[in-house]
Write a protein that holds these residues in place. Structure first.
Motif, PDB file in Angstrom:
ATOM      1  N   THR A   1       0.815  -1.201   0.000  1.00  0.00           N
ATOM      2  CA  THR A   1       0.000   0.000   0.000  1.00  0.00           C
ATOM      3  C   THR A   1       0.850   1.253   0.000  1.00  0.00           C
ATOM      4  O   THR A   1       0.506   2.258  -0.614  1.00  0.00           O
ATOM      5  CB  THR A   1      -0.941  -0.013   1.217  1.00  0.00           C
ATOM      6  OG1 THR A   1      -1.756  -1.179   1.147  1.00  0.00           O
ATOM      7  CG2 THR A   1      -1.847   1.212   1.232  1.00  0.00           C
ATOM      8  N   CYS A   2       1.990   1.193   0.662  1.00  0.00           N
ATOM      9  CA  CYS A   2       2.849   2.372   0.780  1.00  0.00           C
ATOM     10  C   CYS A   2       3.424   2.794  -0.558  1.00  0.00           C
ATOM     11  O   CYS A   2       3.915   3.915  -0.683  1.00  0.00           O
ATOM     12  CB  CYS A   2       3.978   2.089   1.774  1.00  0.00           C
ATOM     13  SG  CYS A   2       3.407   1.835   3.469  1.00  0.00           S
ATOM     14  N   GLN A   3       3.398   1.913  -1.558  1.00  0.00           N
ATOM     15  CA  GLN A   3       4.012   2.237  -2.834  1.00  0.00           C
ATOM     16  C   GLN A   3       3.071   2.986  -3.776  1.00  0.00           C
ATOM     17  O   GLN A   3       3.492   3.440  -4.819  1.00  0.00           O
ATOM     18  CB  GLN A   3       4.507   0.951  -3.508  1.00  0.00           C
ATOM     19  CG  GLN A   3       5.576   0.238  -2.696  1.00  0.00           C
ATOM     20  CD  GLN A   3       6.136  -0.953  -3.427  1.00  0.00           C
ATOM     21  OE1 GLN A   3       6.092  -1.026  -4.641  1.00  0.00           O
ATOM     22  NE2 GLN A   3       6.683  -1.900  -2.700  1.00  0.00           N
ATOM     23  N   LEU A   4       1.811   3.080  -3.444  1.00  0.00           N
ATOM     24  CA  LEU A   4       0.846   3.821  -4.252  1.00  0.00           C
ATOM     25  C   LEU A   4       0.142   4.783  -3.313  1.00  0.00           C
ATOM     26  O   LEU A   4      -0.528   4.364  -2.378  1.00  0.00           O
ATOM     27  CB  LEU A   4      -0.150   2.860  -4.907  1.00  0.00           C
ATOM     28  CG  LEU A   4      -1.164   3.474  -5.880  1.00  0.00           C
ATOM     29  CD1 LEU A   4      -0.466   4.119  -7.059  1.00  0.00           C
ATOM     30  CD2 LEU A   4      -2.132   2.402  -6.373  1.00  0.00           C
ATOM     31  N   SER A   5       0.321   6.062  -3.548  1.00  0.00           N
ATOM     32  CA  SER A   5      -0.120   7.069  -2.590  1.00  0.00           C
ATOM     33  C   SER A   5      -1.629   7.261  -2.609  1.00  0.00           C
ATOM     34  O   SER A   5      -2.202   7.719  -3.605  1.00  0.00           O
ATOM     35  CB  SER A   5       0.567   8.406  -2.888  1.00  0.00           C
ATOM     36  OG  SER A   5      -0.014   9.446  -2.125  1.00  0.00           O
ATOM     37  N   GLY A   6      -2.266   6.925  -1.496  1.00  0.00           N
ATOM     38  CA  GLY A   6      -3.683   7.212  -1.362  1.00  0.00           C
ATOM     39  C   GLY A   6      -3.957   8.700  -1.371  1.00  0.00           C
ATOM     40  O   GLY A   6      -5.014   9.153  -1.841  1.00  0.00           O
ATOM     41  N   THR A   7      -3.011   9.490  -0.889  1.00  0.00           N
ATOM     42  CA  THR A   7      -3.168  10.946  -0.901  1.00  0.00           C
ATOM     43  C   THR A   7      -3.221  11.471  -2.332  1.00  0.00           C
ATOM     44  O   THR A   7      -4.069  12.312  -2.670  1.00  0.00           O
ATOM     45  CB  THR A   7      -2.005  11.609  -0.135  1.00  0.00           C
ATOM     46  OG1 THR A   7      -1.959  11.074   1.193  1.00  0.00           O
ATOM     47  CG2 THR A   7      -2.188  13.115  -0.077  1.00  0.00           C
ATOM     48  N   GLN A   8      -2.350  10.951  -3.196  1.00  0.00           N
ATOM     49  CA  GLN A   8      -2.392  11.352  -4.606  1.00  0.00           C
ATOM     50  C   GLN A   8      -3.695  10.924  -5.260  1.00  0.00           C
ATOM     51  O   GLN A   8      -4.297  11.685  -6.032  1.00  0.00           O
ATOM     52  CB  GLN A   8      -1.217  10.732  -5.368  1.00  0.00           C
ATOM     53  CG  GLN A   8       0.092  11.484  -5.229  1.00  0.00           C
ATOM     54  CD  GLN A   8       1.137  10.960  -6.195  1.00  0.00           C
ATOM     55  OE1 GLN A   8       1.032   9.839  -6.700  1.00  0.00           O
ATOM     56  NE2 GLN A   8       2.152  11.758  -6.459  1.00  0.00           N
ATOM     57  N   LEU A   9      -4.146   9.729  -4.960  1.00  0.00           N
ATOM     58  CA  LEU A   9      -5.358   9.221  -5.586  1.00  0.00           C
ATOM     59  C   LEU A   9      -6.603   9.988  -5.152  1.00  0.00           C
ATOM     60  O   LEU A   9      -7.528  10.173  -5.937  1.00  0.00           O
ATOM     61  CB  LEU A   9      -5.529   7.733  -5.249  1.00  0.00           C
ATOM     62  CG  LEU A   9      -4.506   6.788  -5.907  1.00  0.00           C
ATOM     63  CD1 LEU A   9      -4.567   5.409  -5.261  1.00  0.00           C
ATOM     64  CD2 LEU A   9      -4.753   6.670  -7.405  1.00  0.00           C
TER      65      LEU A   9
END
Length: 391
Positions: free
Chosen positions: A7-15
């Motif tokens: 999960t840390c490799q794809l930013s939920g904040t960016q999404l």
């Protein structure tokens, strides 16, 4: 690798916040207008549109939700993204963009082969199709799918990047089976990345979408100009559905990857002789399992675990011992839906020959969703026992 580390490799904040939408709406409205009131004074002669709704001119050029989607897609794919009405619309647009003298492709999704055939029919000059292991020449386009549909095996992107770039050609990676955060093809030498966004980016089996990502804004602008006059942009509803889906991509993909890897490895251990069993799965039913996690380091030193840095693919295939098993299994499962496609939150299963006539009738493709992995394993175990007793 744990789902948490993935999960840390794809930013939920960016999404969630990467589109900087205008106005006060938390969830943007579906845009239904085809045309926009011109601003005064009008100062956008290129008609590129932007995030400012006053800059949009006509929905064939741009509209607010599509622009927001493409902002997020550019960030999470580490390039410059543009969307299309379907995966095959994007595939055809890539061919128009590159204008290859020859196309190197071996295996993979039948739809892309169909798009290539359609593209070639409209050419006045011969455009030969060659294999990936043939010698490349200047002007060639290497079309590499990794992981591969339907088996889920990985191919060495860096190897083919070096091979095609040595002669001045271009490398397109079909990364549909390996969305972020699983794989980032630009790191391994890709010139262009293609996705059927219908699958993992959409993630809910309710939209058609194609995505192309290139390295520069100039390339994206060329693709945008082509899209304007080919007319193959996404519809307003589909753009809205895709934006909604992107918000949870960092939650869906790692879970599907972890579950898919666990199930593939579990099934691979069930390849035992008839009369034996593994974890309740009768022997002699499953004869082969393909999955990136099951590939060993090859003669060139390639191991998929390095290329697929964020986890392995959630879609893969198994081979059953009898045609009758393959025909019955998709209809003997409770939680796997007997349907084509992949990438959605629901697990899917199909005897692949039902969609692709060239495939082995014994081959079953599994797309793993977000259900509890123990429930999916129980479902498969029960169905494999059932079909083994019926036949």
């Amino acid at each position: 690798m744990s789902p948490q580390s993935l999960t840390c490799q794809l930013s939920g904040t960016q999404l969630v916040h990467g589109d900087h939408g205008p106005g006060s709406e938390v969830a943007p409205s579906i845009s239904v207008t085809t045309t926009f009131r011109r601003a005064v004074p009008y100062d956008d002669p290129e008609r590129l549109g932007a995030m400012d709704p006053e800059r949009h001119v006509y929905s064939r050029y741009s509209q607010n939700v599509t622009s927001r989607v493409e902002q997020i897609l550019s960030k999470v794919n580490q390039g410059h993204a543009i969307t299309y009405a379907s995966g095959l619309a994007a595939a055809f647009s890539a061919l128009v963009h590159f204008k290859p003298k020859r196309i190197a492709i071996s295996g993979g999704y039948m739809g892309c082969h169909g798009s290539i055939s359609t593209y070639i029919k409209g050419r006045f000059t011969d455009t030969p199709i060659i294999g990936l292991d043939d010698e490349f020449r200047e002007g060639d386009l290497c079309w590499l799918e990794s992981p591969l549909n339907p088996t889920g095996e990985s191919r060495n992107i860096q190897y083919y990047a070096d091979k095609i770039h040595a002669v001045g050609g271009k490398l397109l990676i079909d990364s549909t089976f390996g969305p972020p955060p699983l794989q980032y093809p630009f790191k391994w030498g890709a010139d262009c990345v293609f996705h059927s966004g219908t699958k993992y980016f959409g993630g809910h089996s309710d939209l058609l979408c194609g995505i192309i990502i290139v390295k520069t804004e100039a390339e994206r602008t060329q693709l945008w100009h082509d899209r304007v006059y080919m007319g193959n942009m996404m519809g307003s509803l589909e753009s809205w559905l895709l934006l909604r889906s992107l918000r949870t991509m960092h939650l869906r993909i790692p879970r599907q990857s972890a579950s898919g890897t666990e199930i593939a490895q579990w099934l691979s251990r069930a390849i035992v002789p008839e009369g034996q069993e593994y974890d309740g799965i009768p022997g002699g039913v499953v004869t082969k399992v393909w999955h990136s996690s099951l590939q060993e380091t090859d003669a060139n030193g390639f191991n998929p675990s390095v290329q697929m840095e964020g986890g392995f693919n959630a879609c893969f295939s198994i081979l059953l011992a009898k045609k009758e098993y393959a025909e019955k299994l998709p209809h003997s499962l409770e939680y796997f839906v007997s349907a084509t496609s992949l990438g959605g939150v629901e697990s899917l299963v199909e005897q692949r020959i039902q969609s692709d006539p060239k495939e082995d009738p014994l081959l079953i493709r599994l797309s793993i969703g977000v259900e509890e992995v123990t429930d999916l394993k129980d479902d498969l175990r029960r169905a494999l026992v059932e079909i083994s007793k019926e036949i």
